[in-house]
Design an enzyme around this catalytic site. Sequence first.
Site, mmCIF file in Angstrom:
data_model
loop_
_atom_site.group_PDB
_atom_site.id
_atom_site.type_symbol
_atom_site.label_atom_id
_atom_site.label_comp_id
_atom_site.label_asym_id
_atom_site.label_seq_id
_atom_site.Cartn_x
_atom_site.Cartn_y
_atom_site.Cartn_z
ATOM 1 N N LYS A 175 0.880 -1.178 0.000
ATOM 2 C CA LYS A 175 0.000 0.000 0.000
ATOM 3 C C LYS A 175 0.911 1.218 0.000
ATOM 4 O O LYS A 175 1.427 1.622 1.023
ATOM 5 C CB LYS A 175 -0.885 -0.027 1.252
ATOM 6 C CG LYS A 175 -2.254 0.625 1.079
ATOM 7 C CD LYS A 175 -2.226 2.077 0.663
ATOM 8 C CE LYS A 175 -1.977 3.011 1.821
ATOM 9 N NZ LYS A 175 -1.818 4.414 1.386
ATOM 10 N N GLU A 250 9.278 1.937 11.203
ATOM 11 C CA GLU A 250 10.328 2.950 11.038
ATOM 12 C C GLU A 250 9.613 4.294 11.056
ATOM 13 O O GLU A 250 8.868 4.619 10.137
ATOM 14 C CB GLU A 250 11.065 2.687 9.721
ATOM 15 C CG GLU A 250 12.427 3.330 9.705
ATOM 16 C CD GLU A 250 12.376 4.705 9.131
ATOM 17 O OE1 GLU A 250 12.096 5.663 9.912
ATOM 18 O OE2 GLU A 250 12.614 4.845 7.926
ATOM 19 N N CYS A 284 13.413 10.505 6.876
ATOM 20 C CA CYS A 284 13.310 10.016 8.258
ATOM 21 C C CYS A 284 14.625 10.194 8.996
ATOM 22 O O CYS A 284 14.651 10.506 10.171
ATOM 23 C CB CYS A 284 12.863 8.569 8.274
ATOM 24 S SG CYS A 284 13.643 7.554 7.021
ATOM 25 N N GLU A 383 9.810 16.209 15.214
ATOM 26 C CA GLU A 383 10.184 16.039 13.813
ATOM 27 C C GLU A 383 9.425 17.062 12.963
ATOM 28 O O GLU A 383 8.195 17.057 12.933
ATOM 29 C CB GLU A 383 9.863 14.615 13.354
ATOM 30 C CG GLU A 383 10.330 14.344 11.938
ATOM 31 C CD GLU A 383 10.133 12.896 11.510
ATOM 32 O OE1 GLU A 383 8.991 12.426 11.521
ATOM 33 O OE2 GLU A 383 11.135 12.250 11.158
HETATM 34 P P1 NAI Z 1 1.350 8.783 7.581
HETATM 35 O O1 NAI Z 1 2.050 8.061 8.662
HETATM 36 O O2 NAI Z 1 -0.099 9.099 7.757
HETATM 37 O O3 NAI Z 1 1.491 7.973 6.191
HETATM 38 C C1 NAI Z 1 2.424 6.951 5.918
HETATM 39 C C2 NAI Z 1 1.722 5.783 5.243
HETATM 40 O O4 NAI Z 1 0.752 5.241 6.144
HETATM 41 C C3 NAI Z 1 0.937 6.152 3.975
HETATM 42 O O5 NAI Z 1 1.003 5.096 3.050
HETATM 43 C C4 NAI Z 1 -0.484 6.292 4.483
HETATM 44 O O6 NAI Z 1 -1.443 6.055 3.479
HETATM 45 C C5 NAI Z 1 -0.528 5.198 5.529
HETATM 46 N N1 NAI Z 1 -1.550 5.395 6.559
HETATM 47 C C6 NAI Z 1 -2.067 6.557 7.026
HETATM 48 N N2 NAI Z 1 -3.008 6.317 7.946
HETATM 49 C C7 NAI Z 1 -3.101 4.975 8.081
HETATM 50 C C8 NAI Z 1 -3.896 4.101 8.883
HETATM 51 N N3 NAI Z 1 -4.820 4.583 9.723
HETATM 52 N N4 NAI Z 1 -3.702 2.767 8.774
HETATM 53 C C9 NAI Z 1 -2.784 2.279 7.923
HETATM 54 N N5 NAI Z 1 -2.018 3.048 7.128
HETATM 55 C C10 NAI Z 1 -2.177 4.378 7.201
HETATM 56 O O7 NAI Z 1 2.166 10.113 7.294
HETATM 57 P P2 NAI Z 1 1.631 11.457 6.607
HETATM 58 O O8 NAI Z 1 0.255 11.778 7.112
HETATM 59 O O9 NAI Z 1 1.777 11.314 5.166
HETATM 60 O O10 NAI Z 1 2.671 12.515 7.164
HETATM 61 C C11 NAI Z 1 2.512 13.041 8.481
HETATM 62 C C12 NAI Z 1 3.845 13.183 9.166
HETATM 63 O O11 NAI Z 1 4.415 11.911 9.377
HETATM 64 C C13 NAI Z 1 4.893 13.942 8.374
HETATM 65 O O12 NAI Z 1 4.759 15.321 8.534
HETATM 66 C C14 NAI Z 1 6.165 13.408 8.988
HETATM 67 O O13 NAI Z 1 6.463 14.098 10.172
HETATM 68 C C15 NAI Z 1 5.833 11.971 9.313
HETATM 69 N N6 NAI Z 1 6.326 11.054 8.282
HETATM 70 C C16 NAI Z 1 7.474 10.360 8.508
HETATM 71 C C17 NAI Z 1 8.004 9.538 7.531
HETATM 72 C C18 NAI Z 1 9.266 8.784 7.748
HETATM 73 O O14 NAI Z 1 9.943 8.434 6.785
HETATM 74 N N7 NAI Z 1 9.619 8.446 8.950
HETATM 75 C C19 NAI Z 1 7.383 9.405 6.224
HETATM 76 C C20 NAI Z 1 6.136 10.140 6.100
HETATM 77 C C21 NAI Z 1 5.663 10.924 7.087
#
Ligand code: NAI
Length: 481
Positions: A175, A250, A284, A383
């Site tokens: 996904k 992660e 990250c 972050e």
């Molecule tokens: P997110 O954690 O919501 O999204 C990451 C993945 O999880 C995407 O594929 C999303 O569709 C999926 N996802 C979202 N809600 C979910 C749920 N309830 N159940 C299962 N999967 C779900 O991150 P988002 O909203 O895109 O970004 C928010 C913040 O998260 C960013 O501002 C950043 O601080 C952090 N982030 C950190 C990352 C890293 O590499 N450690 C990558 C992306 C975001």
Amino acid sequence: MPSEVRTIFIGGEWSAAQSHDSLEVRSPTDGEVFGAISRGGKPEIERAVDAARAALAGPWSTTAGFERGRIMSKLSALILDHLEELAQLEARDTGKPITQARTDIRATARYFEFYAGAADKVLGDVLPFLDGYQVTVQREPRGVCGLIIPWNYPASMFGRTIGPALATGNTVVLKPAEDASMSCARLTALAHEAGLPAGVINLVTGLGEEAGAALSQHPDVDFLSFTGSPEVGTLIQTAAARNHVPCVLELGGKSPQIVFDDADFERAAQTIVGVITQNAGQTCSAGSRVLVQRSAYDRFVGMLKARMSAVRVGAPEADLECGPVINRTQAQKVQGFLDRARGDGIDVIAQGSLDRSAVRTGYFVLPTLFGPVPTTHELAQDEVFGPVLAAIPFEDEAEAIAIANGTAYGLVAGLWTENGARQMRVAKKLRVGQVFVNNYGAGGGIELPFGGVKRSGHGREKGLEALKEYTVAKTVVLRHG
Ligand code: NAI
Ligand code: MG
């Protein structure tokens, strides 16, 4: 009638969502819609998990490691054959400068190359035991792996998760993030072209709270890998706990760059600014705090200032140091950090500049160096996920370690000192998953185990270490008398 959006790949076939719903894809560079993805949800996840389960029992289960490796090698070569096409797609979808996108696609190919070579080297153990017994421990695939990845490095995360999963004989349901699914769809097509049997890779595009939630909660998924926010990480681990399956998380970091007064300042300054502006800081492992020994603070921060002021922000095709952030929400989130820090009276030491290619409708934010930042301030604790660097002075080794370890996260630390004994002393005391001494990130390092402690998550990806996560040990005790 416009042709239907078909970005869901299940059991070797492309399809639309059962609901026929799709999601618009916007370019971060100008905010314009340039495509669409299918809005998959629970029904598609159910079909995808069934297809992955069926493939696990099919020819894939009897495909020898070296044969799996050959298909993966072919995929690696196909990715390189399509490097420019994939890089353009990735740059358009994520806004990253084209050179950075090319680097990511090369890394994606490297993942499949590396894990192709590992596929026939997943070894077990023979254990010494009682007389008359033979004990072996063999590593078996986990089964159906649910992989949920973010938008910051979609192509290379495709390789980072699917590479070790296939090398160890699993099947997967991926996904990708709703903000950046295009390269994953193209890579899935290339994987099919490389000869992967139907059902080994299944791709369901859609929203996190729909497709992502359905995948993480599905009772027939054997293993979950998630990269993204700590908040969603909690949901994933809760779902994993309900189904009693393991997960690798992660979840980002607040990684420190620790600069002692004997460091190679030129190299350190260049690397530190490069790392926090790469991918517009949406990494990250970004080093978002720079801890500088007080005796060298003014001099070193002056060098950071010169470099940060020279950073230009623009469109991917202008190929500058920094592009836009992924979407409006992220731009507002980063801008919020900038505004609050200013409001709290923290000095802006330096800011990059907007290039002409940065149009008003794009999601651009200015790379910014703040300092000195109090260690309790949100800029020193949370972050940002943007090109924002917080400078923090320290007196001595003990204080540097205390500040470095003084956040909820523990992903990476950079250590800059020419003193060899100190390098080892400090590296041992840092509560992080990896320490880079006089370098940072090592060019992506496919070979290097990667992951966090504390709020940064758990489990390890990359390198041979990842093979342990994607397998489970079976102990066979045979009494031969
Ligand atoms: P997110 O954690 O919501 O999204 C990451 C993945 O999880 C995407 O594929 C999303 O569709 C999926 N996802 C979202 N809600 C979910 C749920 N309830 N159940 C299962 N999967 C779900 O991150 P988002 O909203 O895109 O970004 C928010 C913040 O998260 C960013 O501002 C950043 O601080 C952090 N982030 C950190 C990352 C890293 O590499 N450690 C990558 C992306 C975001
Ligand atoms: Mg989210």
